[in-house]
Design a protein around this motif. Structure first.
Motif, PDB file in Angstrom:
ATOM      1  N   SER A  76       0.690  -1.321  -0.077  1.00  0.00           N
ATOM      2  CA  SER A  76      -0.165   0.012  -0.113  1.00  0.00           C
ATOM      3  C   SER A  76       0.819   1.121   0.052  1.00  0.00           C
ATOM      4  CB  SER A  76      -0.662  -0.132   1.214  1.00  0.00           C
ATOM      5  OG  SER A  76      -1.736   0.939   1.636  1.00  0.00           O
ATOM      6  N   ARG A  77       1.177   2.476  -0.337  1.00  0.00           N
ATOM      7  CA  ARG A  77       1.344   3.716  -0.503  1.00  0.00           C
ATOM      8  C   ARG A  77       2.814   4.120  -1.333  1.00  0.00           C
ATOM      9  NH1 ARG A  77       3.361   7.176   4.796  1.00  0.00           N
ATOM     10  NH2 ARG A  77       5.507   7.863   3.725  1.00  0.00           N
ATOM     11  N   THR A 202       2.782   2.383  -6.903  1.00  0.00           N
ATOM     12  CA  THR A 202       3.341   3.308  -5.987  1.00  0.00           C
ATOM     13  C   THR A 202       3.783   2.924  -4.850  1.00  0.00           C
ATOM     14  OG1 THR A 202       0.738   3.255  -5.044  1.00  0.00           O
ATOM     15  CG2 THR A 202       1.334   5.034  -6.812  1.00  0.00           C
ATOM     16  N   GLY A 203       3.851   1.534  -4.614  1.00  0.00           N
ATOM     17  CA  GLY A 203       4.509   0.852  -3.521  1.00  0.00           C
ATOM     18  C   GLY A 203       3.974   0.788  -2.190  1.00  0.00           C
ATOM     19  N   SER A 204       4.675   0.884  -1.203  1.00  0.00           N
ATOM     20  CA  SER A 204       4.023   0.743   0.234  1.00  0.00           C
ATOM     21  C   SER A 204       4.916   1.601   1.182  1.00  0.00           C
ATOM     22  CB  SER A 204       4.597  -0.638   0.636  1.00  0.00           C
ATOM     23  OG  SER A 204       4.590  -0.705   2.312  1.00  0.00           O
ATOM     24  N   PRO A 205       4.040   2.008   2.283  1.00  0.00           N
ATOM     25  CA  PRO A 205       4.560   3.116   3.215  1.00  0.00           C
ATOM     26  C   PRO A 205       5.854   2.500   4.284  1.00  0.00           C
ATOM     27  CG  PRO A 205       2.261   2.162   3.977  1.00  0.00           C
ATOM     28  CD  PRO A 205       2.707   1.900   2.501  1.00  0.00           C
ATOM     29  N   GLY A 209      12.820   1.978  -0.396  1.00  0.00           N
ATOM     30  CA  GLY A 209      13.714   1.688  -1.588  1.00  0.00           C
ATOM     31  C   GLY A 209      13.157   2.062  -2.752  1.00  0.00           C
ATOM     32  N   PRO A 210      13.487   1.749  -4.104  1.00  0.00           N
ATOM     33  CA  PRO A 210      13.050   2.185  -5.126  1.00  0.00           C
ATOM     34  C   PRO A 210      11.705   1.139  -5.632  1.00  0.00           C
ATOM     35  CG  PRO A 210      15.104   0.852  -5.496  1.00  0.00           C
ATOM     36  CD  PRO A 210      15.079   1.205  -4.058  1.00  0.00           C
ATOM     37  N   ILE A 211      11.047   1.551  -6.559  1.00  0.00           N
ATOM     38  CA  ILE A 211       9.726   0.896  -6.833  1.00  0.00           C
ATOM     39  C   ILE A 211      10.224  -0.377  -7.381  1.00  0.00           C
ATOM     40  CG2 ILE A 211       9.601   1.622  -9.147  1.00  0.00           C
ATOM     41  CD1 ILE A 211       6.650   1.280  -6.500  1.00  0.00           C
ATOM     42  N   SER A 212      11.276  -0.728  -8.139  1.00  0.00           N
ATOM     43  CA  SER A 212      11.596  -1.834  -8.490  1.00  0.00           C
ATOM     44  C   SER A 212      11.794  -2.865  -7.366  1.00  0.00           C
ATOM     45  CB  SER A 212      12.773  -1.869  -9.408  1.00  0.00           C
ATOM     46  OG  SER A 212      14.078  -1.297  -8.634  1.00  0.00           O
ATOM     47  N   GLY A 213      12.181  -2.394  -6.190  1.00  0.00           N
ATOM     48  CA  GLY A 213      12.502  -3.418  -5.238  1.00  0.00           C
ATOM     49  C   GLY A 213      11.476  -3.690  -4.470  1.00  0.00           C
TER      50      GLY A 213
END
Length: 274
Positions: A76-77, A202-205, A209-213
């Protein structure tokens, strides 16, 4: 972090032999103070509600500080280098990446998979397939156990599909098997790993790290469930979080981590979550 429609594929964590060893009075009128306190409580309630259903773990509508039901995995974020232009809905039609690859890994338990992307997401299927294949091919990935191998296929039979879709489509597909993803999280339904476009972009809270990670964390966590891994928790303050930990719900003193194995081939594990 896995919404599962079927009986959960979770098994106890790795054995001890394959796991790491754990290591001044206010002058404001009383009514103003009361109003401020009420406002703070309202804000806290909103924050609590927003954290209820996100994570690289299991989507739920319960207290995020406790382990969620074993039915769903989630993620999530925003994190650095993420995109914020993810559409909420699209066509509902999937395109299979016309990409195939060699077998990755030397394990005898071969899992064939397809990568499918919803039309209208702005995601290129071939590029997504290449990124997912690279995650599974990394020496720090699941082939590190010596038992599993993977192969990307574009047609014919497959063991599972990784589907990147808009939040509305994820909600529909997961909802059809009784899972509520709230437009926010991923789910694992049958042979389908449903990746919420918002999470992919958008990734997580809890992941800085980078979105690829973070994408690697999504894939490794969900594929971990595909091969029978259950949830784990932080082994100790300052240590790397297991990839099977629902990191979105808090790291519990651990450091965010997207890989199941380290560069020396040692499993990054933690205590199993019942």
């Amino acid at each position: 972090m896995t919404f599962t429609a079927q009986a959960p594929e979770q098994t106890p964590g790795p054995s001890a032999s394959s796991s790491r060893r754990r290591r001044a009075p206010s002058t404001r009128p009383r009514n103003v103070v009361v109003a401020l306190a009420a406002g703070a409580a309202l804000i806290a309630g909103v924050v609590f509600a927003l954290r209820d259903d996100g994570g690289n773990g299991t989507a739920r509508a319960a207290d995020p500080s406790t382990p969620p039901p074993d039915a769903i995995s989630a993620t999530s974020r925003p994190s650095p280098s993420s995109r914020a232009d993810s559409p909420a809905t699209a066509t509902g039609v999937f395109v299979t990446a016309k990409s195939s690859g060699a077998v990755i890994g030397e394990g005898s338990d071969l899992r064939r998979y397809k990568v499918q992307v919803e039309n209208g997401t702005g995601i290129d299927p071939k590029r997504a397939a290449a990124e997912i294949a690279a995650v599974l091919a990394d020496k720090r990935g699941w082939t590190g156990d010596g038992r599993h191998s993977f192969q990307l296929v574009s047609d014919g039979p497959s063991d599972f599909e990784v589907k990147i879709a808009t939040p509305d489509t994820v909600d529909k597909i997961c909802g059809a098997v009784g899972l509520d993803t709230h437009g926010e999280v991923n789910c694992d339904a049958g042979t389908q790993i449903m990746v919420n476009l918002k999470r992919w972009n958008t990734g997580s809270p809890e992941f800085s790290g980078p979105i690829s990670g973070y994408r690697a964390l999504i894939i490794n966590h969900e594929v971990g469930h595909r091969i029978g891994r259950g949830h784990e928790t932080c082994p100790g303050k300052g240590e790397r979080a297991p990839v099977m930990m629902q990191q979105i719900y808090g790291l519990k003193g651990c450091v965010a981590n997207e890989w199941p194995y380290d560069r020396d081939g040692e499993y990054i594990g933690g205590p199993a979550v019942p």
